[in-house]
Each structure stands twice: as C-alpha cells, then as structure tokens.
Write a protein that holds these residues in place. Sequence first.
Motif, PDB file in Angstrom:
ATOM      1  N   VAL A  78       0.838  -1.204   0.000  1.00  0.00           N
ATOM      2  CA  VAL A  78       0.000   0.000   0.000  1.00  0.00           C
ATOM      3  C   VAL A  78       0.874   1.256   0.000  1.00  0.00           C
ATOM      4  CG1 VAL A  78      -1.606   1.366   1.417  1.00  0.00           C
ATOM      5  CG2 VAL A  78      -2.019  -1.075   1.062  1.00  0.00           C
ATOM      6  N   GLU A  94      -6.170   1.352  14.656  1.00  0.00           N
ATOM      7  CA  GLU A  94      -7.383   1.378  13.817  1.00  0.00           C
ATOM      8  C   GLU A  94      -7.692  -0.005  13.238  1.00  0.00           C
ATOM      9  OE1 GLU A  94      -9.670   4.234  12.756  1.00  0.00           O
ATOM     10  OE2 GLU A  94     -10.571   2.254  12.586  1.00  0.00           O
ATOM     11  N   GLY A 113     -10.586  -2.855   7.742  1.00  0.00           N
ATOM     12  CA  GLY A 113     -10.447  -1.571   7.050  1.00  0.00           C
ATOM     13  C   GLY A 113     -11.475  -0.533   7.450  1.00  0.00           C
ATOM     14  N   PRO A 173     -13.157   2.369   9.089  1.00  0.00           N
ATOM     15  CA  PRO A 173     -12.746   3.408  10.031  1.00  0.00           C
ATOM     16  C   PRO A 173     -13.730   3.422  11.199  1.00  0.00           C
ATOM     17  CG  PRO A 173     -13.049   4.294   7.793  1.00  0.00           C
ATOM     18  CD  PRO A 173     -13.673   2.937   7.836  1.00  0.00           C
ATOM     19  N   PHE A 179     -18.339  -9.499   5.372  1.00  0.00           N
ATOM     20  CA  PHE A 179     -18.356  -8.093   5.778  1.00  0.00           C
ATOM     21  C   PHE A 179     -18.594  -7.946   7.285  1.00  0.00           C
ATOM     22  CE2 PHE A 179     -18.753  -7.431   1.260  1.00  0.00           C
ATOM     23  CZ  PHE A 179     -17.928  -6.333   1.071  1.00  0.00           C
ATOM     24  N   TYR A 186     -19.610   0.258   7.989  1.00  0.00           N
ATOM     25  CA  TYR A 186     -19.665  -1.026   7.291  1.00  0.00           C
ATOM     26  C   TYR A 186     -18.448  -1.190   6.382  1.00  0.00           C
ATOM     27  CZ  TYR A 186     -21.390  -4.086   3.495  1.00  0.00           C
ATOM     28  OH  TYR A 186     -21.538  -5.071   2.552  1.00  0.00           O
ATOM     29  N   GLY A 187     -17.940  -2.387   6.276  1.00  0.00           N
ATOM     30  CA  GLY A 187     -16.844  -2.603   5.330  1.00  0.00           C
ATOM     31  C   GLY A 187     -16.204  -3.964   5.497  1.00  0.00           C
ATOM     32  N   PHE A 221      -5.498  -6.162   2.162  1.00  0.00           N
ATOM     33  CA  PHE A 221      -5.472  -4.748   1.801  1.00  0.00           C
ATOM     34  C   PHE A 221      -6.378  -3.874   2.670  1.00  0.00           C
ATOM     35  CE2 PHE A 221      -3.623  -6.633  -2.037  1.00  0.00           C
ATOM     36  CZ  PHE A 221      -2.391  -6.014  -1.938  1.00  0.00           C
ATOM     37  N   PRO A 222      -7.609  -4.305   2.962  1.00  0.00           N
ATOM     38  CA  PRO A 222      -8.401  -3.472   3.882  1.00  0.00           C
ATOM     39  C   PRO A 222      -7.677  -3.256   5.218  1.00  0.00           C
ATOM     40  CG  PRO A 222      -9.811  -5.099   2.826  1.00  0.00           C
ATOM     41  CD  PRO A 222      -8.398  -5.439   2.435  1.00  0.00           C
ATOM     42  N   ALA A 236      -4.434  -3.442   5.778  1.00  0.00           N
ATOM     43  CA  ALA A 236      -3.271  -2.589   5.521  1.00  0.00           C
ATOM     44  C   ALA A 236      -3.683  -1.128   5.350  1.00  0.00           C
ATOM     45  CB  ALA A 236      -2.514  -3.082   4.295  1.00  0.00           C
ATOM     46  N   SER A 237      -4.845  -0.901   4.739  1.00  0.00           N
ATOM     47  CA  SER A 237      -5.344   0.470   4.568  1.00  0.00           C
ATOM     48  C   SER A 237      -5.484   1.157   5.923  1.00  0.00           C
ATOM     49  CB  SER A 237      -6.696   0.419   3.837  1.00  0.00           C
ATOM     50  OG  SER A 237      -7.444   1.591   4.048  1.00  0.00           O
ATOM     51  N   VAL A 264      -1.953   1.737   7.529  1.00  0.00           N
ATOM     52  CA  VAL A 264      -1.219   2.844   6.907  1.00  0.00           C
ATOM     53  C   VAL A 264      -1.849   4.192   7.285  1.00  0.00           C
ATOM     54  CG1 VAL A 264      -0.506   3.869   4.708  1.00  0.00           C
ATOM     55  CG2 VAL A 264      -0.274   1.399   5.069  1.00  0.00           C
ATOM     56  N   ALA A 265      -3.164   4.228   7.456  1.00  0.00           N
ATOM     57  CA  ALA A 265      -3.788   5.476   7.935  1.00  0.00           C
ATOM     58  C   ALA A 265      -3.213   5.857   9.306  1.00  0.00           C
ATOM     59  CB  ALA A 265      -5.308   5.324   8.005  1.00  0.00           C
TER      60      ALA A 265
END
Lengths: 408, 408
Positions: free
Chosen positions: B19, B124, B130, B132, B276, B292-293, B299-300, B302-303, B306-307
């Motif tokens: 990422v 997070e 992923g 938030p 989900f 929701y996510g 990757f989610p 890691a997102s 990284v944030a």
Amino acid sequence: MTQIAVLGYGTVGSGVVEVLKTNHESISKKAGQEINIKYVLDLRDFPEDPIQEKIVHDYNIILNDPEVKVVVEVMGGVEPAYTFSKQALLAGKSVCTSNKELVARHGTELLKLAKERNLNYLFEASCGGGIPIIRPLNSSLTADEIDEITGILNGTTNYILTKMIQEGSDFDDVLKQAQALGYAERNPEADVEGYDACRKIAILSSLAFDKQVDYQDIYTEGITKITTADIRYAKALGMTIKLLAYSRKLEGHYFAMVAPFLLGPNDPLYSVNGVFNAIFVHGNVLGDAMFYGSGAGKFPTASAVVADVVDEVMHQGETIPVYWGEEKLTLDDLNDSRRRFLVRVKGDAASDLAAVEAVFGHVDPVSVPELTGEFAFVTGVISEAEYKEKAEKLGTVISRIRVRHLHA
Amino acid sequence: MTQIAVLGYGTVGSGVVEVLKTNHESISKKAGQEINIKYVLDLRDFPEDPIQEKIVHDYNIILNDPEVKVVVEVMGGVEPAYTFSKQALLAGKSVCTSNKELVARHGTELLKLAKERNLNYLFEASCGGGIPIIRPLNSSLTADEIDEITGILNGTTNYILTKMIQEGSDFDDVLKQAQALGYAERNPEADVEGYDACRKIAILSSLAFDKQVDYQDIYTEGITKITTADIRYAKALGMTIKLLAYSRKLEGHYFAMVAPFLLGPNDPLYSVNGVFNAIFVHGNVLGDAMFYGSGAGKFPTASAVVADVVDEVMHQGETIPVYWGEEKLTLDDLNDSRRRFLVRVKGDAASDLAAVEAVFGHVDPVSVPELTGEFAFVTGVISEAEYKEKAEKLGTVISRIRVRHLHA
C-alpha cells in the motif's frame, strides 16, 4: 475556557445549544477545556427562553469580541452566511457550519482563507447530517485513493421512494404525507429535484479527489418522474429504486451524477430506508466501506456541528488538514459513462421482443401482470450516448432507469 | 522524510509494504512528507522479493536506530509483540498495530506509555479491519455520549451464518467450505467460539466508555450450537441470526456480551452478509449510526494500518487524544440484562401452549412444518435471570436464542 458564538437559533442552532448543555461534561473533557456560548445571533427575541440573555442582533458585537474564537454558522442559505463566515475568518475566528449550499459554492475560498490564517473551516454536518463522513475522508482514509463515492444523501427523497416501494403509493400522495409529517418542505423542489443531493456530492467529491468540483457541473435528475409502474418493474427484478448521488474516477476520467438508480439486494445501499442516509466509499486498497445514519434532524446535525466545535477548540492556531484542492476538476462528458439501463417499451414481449433485440442485442424481457401494452428489459453495459442513440432508433421507449454498477 | 519499520512480513505486513508503494504519492502528500520503510523484521528471508534488502532478523537494529520514528507491529499474538511494542515506545518511537489480542490485553498500559512520552499508540486495524471506527470514535463522535456499540466483528462467523441461512446448510459443512476458501482457520476456535469478537468489543467499549474494559469479563457464546432448526425458526419469523458483540450503557449500568442474536429486517445490521463487518453505534444526540466494510483481508487491514502510520508521521512529538481511561469498568451482572428470547420447546403448539403460557405468560407459538415434536415462541422482555428461572420451571426447553433489542 473557549468562548464561541452561534449564528442562527433555528432548528440546528437550538440543537447545538442543547447538545453543548446536555453533554457539557464529556464535551469539555474531550475539548480539554470548557466551551461557553457567549452569543447567539438571531433577528428574533426569545423572551421565554434562557437563551435570551445571549441573543444579539448585531453581528459586529461578535466580530469585534476578541474572546470569541469559534463561530458556528447554522443559518443556512448563501447570504448573509457567506459574508458572515468570511468576516469571522478575517477577524481570526474559526468557523464551522452545517450549510451545504454555502460550502458547495464557496468552500474552496473559505478553506483557503482559513488555512492562510492558521484557522479552521469545518463542515461535517453539511453532508449526511450526523453521519461522520467528512472527517473520515480527511483523516481515516489517508492510505487510499478514493475512486468512488455514492450516497443516499437526501432523507426526504429516500423516505418518499421507500414509501412508494413499500406501499405501492404514488409520488404525489407520498409527498403530501411527507409534508404533513415534516419530512418534506412545503416547497420540496430542492429535495425532489435532486439539488440538495447535488450540493452534497459536490462537497464529498471535492474532498475525495482533492480538487474543486462545481455543483453546477453535475448532471442532476430528481425523482418526480418515478412512477408506480417503474416500481413494479423494480420489484419484479428483486431490486429497489434509490436517488443516488455519485462520483467516480475511472482510468483518469471523472464522472458525477445525481439520478434515480435501480439497486440489487447485494448492494450495501439497498436496505438504507426511510429518512436514513448512507455514503458508500470505494478506496483502491480499502475496497468497499459504507457510513450510515441520520442524514438530517435537529440532534444528529447538531452532533456533527458540535464535533467540529470540539476540533476547532482543540486546534486553535493550527489548521486541521482538509484535502480540497483549489484546482477545478473537469468532469467528463456523461455521455461516455457506462452502465446498464432498465428500459420500458410499448408493445408486447411476445411480438415486439425481436424489434428490441434488433437494436439492443439479446435481452430478457420482464413483464408485470398489472401493466399491459408494455414490457421492459435490462440492457447490457453501454454508454449513455449509446443508450440515447438506441432508444431513439427503437422509438417505443416509455422510460428508462439507470442500474447501479457494483465494483467487482 | 520519516523512516519507519514494519514488524512481520506476513499477510498484513506485506500489505502495508504494498500500500505504501502503490499510493506513495497521495500518502506522502497527506503525511506532508515522504514515508520510507527502512527495515522489515521477520525471522524468514525472502530472497526472491525486493523486500529482502530491508529484512532484519534482530529487533535491536530497529530499536537502536534513532532515524526510525514509527514502528508498525503486524506480527499478531501477545509475545513478542508486547515486548517489542513496549521497547519501541521506551525508545521514543510511535507504534501502530493491527493486533487486537495485544490491544485488548495491554492497550491501557501501552497507551499510557505513549502519552507520557508524547508518542502515539494507534490501532485502527484491530477492530473491523479496514472500517474506520477507532478514529471516528475518538475524533468524530466527540459531541456524544455513546450508549451502545453493537458489532458484527468477525467475518468468519458472519460468512458461516450467512451461508447457513442462504443455503440451509449445517454448521459443520459450511465451516469446512469456509476453511477450504481460506475464510476460516484450520483451528477455527477463536472465531467460532466468539473469542475474536470478544477482544474487539472490549477494545471498542474501552473507547466508547473511556474506561478499561477487560475482555475476560465479557460473557462470550459462539455459534457452534446454532443449528439448521434454529435457522428455520428465524426464517419463519422473517429474521436472521448474527453473532453480535455488544456493549451498552443503561441508566448507569454497563452490559457487554458476545452471542448469536436474532435480528429483524429493520435492523441496520440485518443485511450485513458474508465476510463483511459492521459496527452500529448509538449516541445520545447522534442517534443511530453504522460503519460497514471489509473486516479482514490483506489490503483493507493494511489500509487501516497505513492510515495510522500517516497520523503518526504527521503528529510527531504530539499525542493524538485517545479516550481510553485507566479506570477499570465494572460490567454489571448479565443476569440483570433484559431482552426477548426465542425459545424452542418440546411438544406441540396445540396441546402444550397452555403449559408454556402458565410460565411465560401470553405468547404466539411459531411452528415450522419440517420440525415436528417441537414449537417455538418469543418471550416478552425479561431479564436473563428470569429467563433461566422460567426455562427451568418449564422443563421442556430445547434451546434459546436472544433477540436484539433496537432503540426506540
């Protein structure tokens, strides 16, 4: 202690006053200090309300009081809200607002002004009411390049469509109900024609793409032409109809639109009903995310406004990053955007399907027992331009509704 | 430029590396500077991978390098992750993590350590992958007193329950499928027994209530006892079954639990399917909100990590507020928590309803054609203690599932 002023003692303004009182202790703890409302600007007097002792009619009293560090603009409308916000920033006061019209129109300028002065201009409540979406876009999704935002951003139209679908009622009847219940304004144009959603998606797109998106550039179609017949077809397909406001980045091209769309049950937006709002975001690493909640209402909106107040109180002398570039984003011609369409045509599936397929290629006809003399079908993925051309060629089209395209 | 180190080059660690590479430009812009991975700690070597030049096997190299300002702990497990995180903070480096086990167990201490040193300890990715949710709780919902958090926090169990409901399959069969697809571990205990969800709700509750919630205090029931018969009754009632992790503040009392619940179609969590995740939050002014996510995945996750990296790079020398008080929160006895229950009993609705009603009061019997020799009913709102007492008195109970109570 930080002194603040509230501009406008209407629904949201009185909500802000009440929230700051109700949650005074927890809010002070989070802000690291007491927050005190020193003035409330309103043209009216409120002799029965303890707020009366803070009411001022002259904005200069607030502007000229160096103790006031944060101005909460919850008046609505472009003027005098725009002039007042600008004056506050020029006087060294941070501003927060629930005013989507003003943010959509002058956000770029007001953000610049705030940044140049180490102040803040925040607007969490301008999109999605109480739903935290502006702050997550700014500070949570920083690892991602956002390539789509699709929102149900208007509670009035979502209420109307939900009722039409659940009860099979006509648009006009449901609108009257919604007006009686206070869910729709007496002049409902801004909601039902999609203008409100358009301003909100312009704001969200400016943040998602870090450029200035002009709301005037966004193609906007409301829900007034949606009929019970359209809804019967949606149901026959196991789908629903929602007014969506979306913007999308696709291979360097940007598209944005407000229009009614058909959605299937696998779509996270499918079950967002009634006055609720939701914002779907797709990030290039995050994938799908959705934020759901009350898109309007006194307290949800006040919750978002007060969260901005807390941030501005905590960050005095320091601008919280907002990614909303000054460069104007040129949206691509919508004629190039591609999707499926549900098309209603005159005739009879048995005898007229061949004519349809001669133009649109192979399709599966959909018939609804109650609707004679017509049938419908869903096209393949084609561009808006191709659709128009084919529809014209066919000559028997009654109406069309776009179908939302989910990420793979 | 800020130098960082990644501990662990597994699924999440390699995702973080990727990422930071893929979105290098936008991430640098948001962080206000370049972010460079100087070291990746792993026991293994990766001779075929360009990462090899950054691989170190000795953590002291990272600890002793004053250039490294942020340590990304994505190893999982309590040790050595705990020792490494503590050492990093003691060496003046901020830490971010996806490690829910560690955060649930030692979050209070590590947060305190970070704060004392003007550093950050962010997590997070530890709840909801992923999605938030930690940052919105900390920085968006500051105007609210949160009185409920209810989450679908485990993708594996949600996938299994969704399949059981959609296909009518048995738990064991779906678990095997999920294992084959990589959605469930070979040792699925932590997921299917609810332990994973329990750690996550402990973390979210600590933030929501600004106190330390011990995950060992949270009553936890998994999904292994849910049968196709339970699902038939859920369907007969138009409901679904989800593994919920919730905590709630009610008139000064705090309750928390992980257990399967029945949910109706008006519940925003009803249509959260497959892998989900979603987190429902109720604030005293905001009302309902939901996030929701993707709750897991390279990757989610890691997102979200990284944030956190971006935030720590931007806030060097300054602790971002995290509301997680050191005081231990004493949860109330679950026996006092109140709700409805779906109860399956032996017998026949026609002849045995009277016996049920003598104990539970008036109820509507629910029968499912495929299930003979039993019927079910939904109780009124009673406490867990009352339920147990009545069930014992009746003596014919086969099983019970709790029914989620929506805010009015």
